[in-house]
Enzyme design. Structure first.
Site, PDB file in Angstrom:
ATOM      1  N   HIS A  72      54.493  49.126  58.041  1.00 34.36           N
ATOM      2  CA  HIS A  72      55.109  50.011  57.048  1.00 34.36           C
ATOM      3  C   HIS A  72      56.618  50.120  57.280  1.00 34.36           C
ATOM      4  O   HIS A  72      57.107  49.791  58.358  1.00 34.36           O
ATOM      5  CB  HIS A  72      54.491  51.412  57.121  1.00 34.36           C
ATOM      6  CG  HIS A  72      53.130  51.485  56.505  1.00 34.36           C
ATOM      7  ND1 HIS A  72      51.981  51.123  57.189  1.00 34.36           N
ATOM      8  CD2 HIS A  72      52.724  51.865  55.256  1.00 34.36           C
ATOM      9  CE1 HIS A  72      50.923  51.286  56.385  1.00 34.36           C
ATOM     10  NE2 HIS A  72      51.341  51.730  55.212  1.00 34.36           N
ATOM     11  N   LYS A 131      58.159  55.963  57.650  1.00 37.05           N
ATOM     12  CA  LYS A 131      56.809  56.536  57.652  1.00 37.05           C
ATOM     13  C   LYS A 131      56.612  57.379  58.913  1.00 37.05           C
ATOM     14  O   LYS A 131      56.874  56.923  60.027  1.00 37.05           O
ATOM     15  CB  LYS A 131      55.757  55.410  57.588  1.00 37.05           C
ATOM     16  CG  LYS A 131      54.333  55.927  57.498  1.00 37.05           C
ATOM     17  CD  LYS A 131      53.362  54.801  57.178  1.00 37.05           C
ATOM     18  CE  LYS A 131      51.922  55.264  57.246  1.00 37.05           C
ATOM     19  NZ  LYS A 131      51.581  56.313  56.274  1.00 37.05           N
TER      20      LYS A 131
HETATM   21  P1  NAP Z   1      59.190  61.232  51.982  1.00 40.85           P
HETATM   22  O1  NAP Z   1      60.131  60.291  51.308  1.00 40.85           O
HETATM   23  O2  NAP Z   1      59.540  61.778  53.335  1.00 40.85           O
HETATM   24  O3  NAP Z   1      58.951  62.448  50.951  1.00 40.85           O
HETATM   25  C1  NAP Z   1      58.308  63.642  51.260  1.00 40.85           C
HETATM   26  C2  NAP Z   1      59.024  64.758  50.530  1.00 40.85           C
HETATM   27  O4  NAP Z   1      58.225  65.948  50.581  1.00 40.85           O
HETATM   28  C3  NAP Z   1      60.376  65.100  51.175  1.00 40.85           C
HETATM   29  O5  NAP Z   1      61.342  65.291  50.175  1.00 40.85           O
HETATM   30  C4  NAP Z   1      60.017  66.409  51.885  1.00 40.85           C
HETATM   31  O6  NAP Z   1      61.128  67.235  52.139  1.00 40.85           O
HETATM   32  C5  NAP Z   1      59.073  67.031  50.904  1.00 40.85           C
HETATM   33  N1  NAP Z   1      58.297  68.133  51.467  1.00 40.85           N
HETATM   34  C6  NAP Z   1      57.934  68.358  52.753  1.00 40.85           C
HETATM   35  N2  NAP Z   1      57.201  69.473  52.839  1.00 40.85           N
HETATM   36  C7  NAP Z   1      57.083  69.973  51.581  1.00 40.85           C
HETATM   37  C8  NAP Z   1      56.441  71.086  51.016  1.00 40.85           C
HETATM   38  N3  NAP Z   1      55.748  71.953  51.775  1.00 40.85           N
HETATM   39  N4  NAP Z   1      56.536  71.306  49.684  1.00 40.85           N
HETATM   40  C9  NAP Z   1      57.230  70.453  48.899  1.00 40.85           C
HETATM   41  N5  NAP Z   1      57.874  69.367  49.389  1.00 40.85           N
HETATM   42  C10 NAP Z   1      57.794  69.119  50.706  1.00 40.85           C
HETATM   43  O7  NAP Z   1      57.768  60.558  52.150  1.00 40.85           O
HETATM   44  P2  NAP Z   1      57.118  59.392  51.235  1.00 40.85           P
HETATM   45  O8  NAP Z   1      57.525  58.063  51.742  1.00 40.85           O
HETATM   46  O9  NAP Z   1      57.324  59.734  49.792  1.00 40.85           O
HETATM   47  O10 NAP Z   1      55.581  59.556  51.623  1.00 40.85           O
HETATM   48  C11 NAP Z   1      54.891  60.770  51.396  1.00 40.85           C
HETATM   49  C12 NAP Z   1      53.489  60.643  51.947  1.00 40.85           C
HETATM   50  O11 NAP Z   1      52.747  59.729  51.130  1.00 40.85           O
HETATM   51  C13 NAP Z   1      53.405  60.080  53.382  1.00 40.85           C
HETATM   52  O12 NAP Z   1      52.391  60.758  54.090  1.00 40.85           O
HETATM   53  C14 NAP Z   1      53.022  58.630  53.164  1.00 40.85           C
HETATM   54  O13 NAP Z   1      52.321  58.074  54.263  1.00 40.85           O
HETATM   55  C15 NAP Z   1      52.102  58.775  51.968  1.00 40.85           C
HETATM   56  N6  NAP Z   1      51.885  57.572  51.160  1.00 40.85           N
HETATM   57  C16 NAP Z   1      50.647  57.490  50.588  1.00 40.85           C
HETATM   58  C17 NAP Z   1      50.366  56.430  49.757  1.00 40.85           C
HETATM   59  C18 NAP Z   1      49.006  56.374  49.100  1.00 40.85           C
HETATM   60  O14 NAP Z   1      48.710  55.404  48.361  1.00 40.85           O
HETATM   61  N7  NAP Z   1      48.161  57.376  49.302  1.00 40.85           N
HETATM   62  C19 NAP Z   1      51.321  55.428  49.496  1.00 40.85           C
HETATM   63  C20 NAP Z   1      52.558  55.555  50.104  1.00 40.85           C
HETATM   64  C21 NAP Z   1      52.848  56.635  50.920  1.00 40.85           C
HETATM   65  P3  NAP Z   1      61.722  67.292  53.666  1.00 40.85           P
HETATM   66  O15 NAP Z   1      62.600  66.105  53.757  1.00 40.85           O
HETATM   67  O16 NAP Z   1      62.418  68.613  53.712  1.00 40.85           O
HETATM   68  O17 NAP Z   1      60.546  67.242  54.624  1.00 40.85           O
END
Ligand code: NAP
Length: 254
Positions: free
Chosen positions: A160, A164
């Protein structure tokens, strides 16, 4: 866009996205806005900035889920936040009896049990946890189960992007569970090792390598862009309300 973000008709599903400013959240908001059957009624992110271009009008932007649930009529929440936030967000949805689609990975087995118990205590509020929304990744896990019926050794390599936060990935843990269950039915009690790679340039990739007598079989899936997850996310958003309590894995609604 302003017209689109308001639920103009009862038939349009009113969706909120938590983690709206993150890598996945941004793509999800765009997909919800683009789909004729869904409306983005709340964009939630702890780092929200109202000047952020590409987001709906400021009255639809919230720094926390609880404020959004008080302020807006939401039919489905999609969570793409962080491993540290996801459990509390899901419990908040459940206690408000709002169905939730969880894309965030890193939920422990204990956290899933807690969510399952709370969902059943609150009228079986639907919670769909899908560690991977890409259709190809779901097929990869299915093929790994099939291969485990014939091979007795395998290792999982998940790769990844370097942003991540959790390791091993949710997809690799779900893949391992499928292999273990198949092996258990064959009387084999083993846990396949998982190797995690985090590098810039990657999105989400996984290989399962099975080894046998003089041969190997490699099953590989690559998500080359975050848009690869959107057909699965939209399907989950549209179907989650028909589920009962906690369901893990997109394959359950395909
Ligand atoms: P990211 O870029 O770090 O985005 C997460 C966002 O959520 C950040 O802006 C964060 O703010 C915010 N956040 C944190 N706590 C929150 C809360 N309580 N309420 C509202 N917003 C909040 O992460 P990402 O790359 O988008 O990935 C997000 C998740 O999806 C990860 O766990 C990743 O492994 C997963 N994912 C899943 C799939 C799937 O198919 N299921 C695919 C890709 C990724 P802060 O910066 O302040 O923390």
């Amino acid at each position: 866009m302003t017209q689109k973000i308001r639920a103009r008709e009862e038939s349009i599903l009113r969706v909120a996205v938590a983690g709206a400013r993150g890598r996945m959240g941004r793509v999800t908001c765009a997909a919800i806005l683009d789909d004729k059957d869904t409306a983005l009624v709340a964009a939630i992110d702890s780092t929200f900035s109202f000047e952020d271009p590409g987001f709906p009008d400021s009255e639809r932007c919230f720094a926390g889920l609880e404020q959004a649930l008080v302020g807006v009529d939401i039919q489905v929440v999609v969570d793409f936040t962080t491993p540290a936030s996801v459990k509390d967000n899901v419990l908040t949805c459940v206690r408000n009896r709002v169905p939730v689609v969880v894309g965030t990975t890193g939920l422990s087995t204990a956290a899933l049990s807690e969510i399952e118990a709370e969902a059943s205590a609150y009228d079986n509020t639907p919670v769909l946890v899908a560690p991977n929304f890409a259709i190809g990744a779901v097929l990869m896990m299915k093929f790994a189960r099939s291969a485990a019926a014939h091979f007795e050794a395998c290792e999982i390599l998940e790769l990844h992007h370097d942003g991540k936060l959790d390791a091993p990935s949710g997809t690799s843990r779900l893949t391992r569970l499928g292999v273990e269950e198949t092996w258990r039915d064959r009387g084999i009690d083993k846990e396949p090792p998982i190797h995690s790679v985090r590098l810039p340039g990657l999105v989400a990739h996984q290989e399962i390598i099975f080894g046998g007598l003089g041969e190997t079989l490699t099953i590989r899936h690559d998500s080359l862009a975050r848009e690869s997850f959107m057909p699965g996310v939209l399907l989950a958003v549209k179907r989650v309300r028909s589920l009962q309590g906690l369901v893990v894995g997109l394959e359950n609604i395909l």
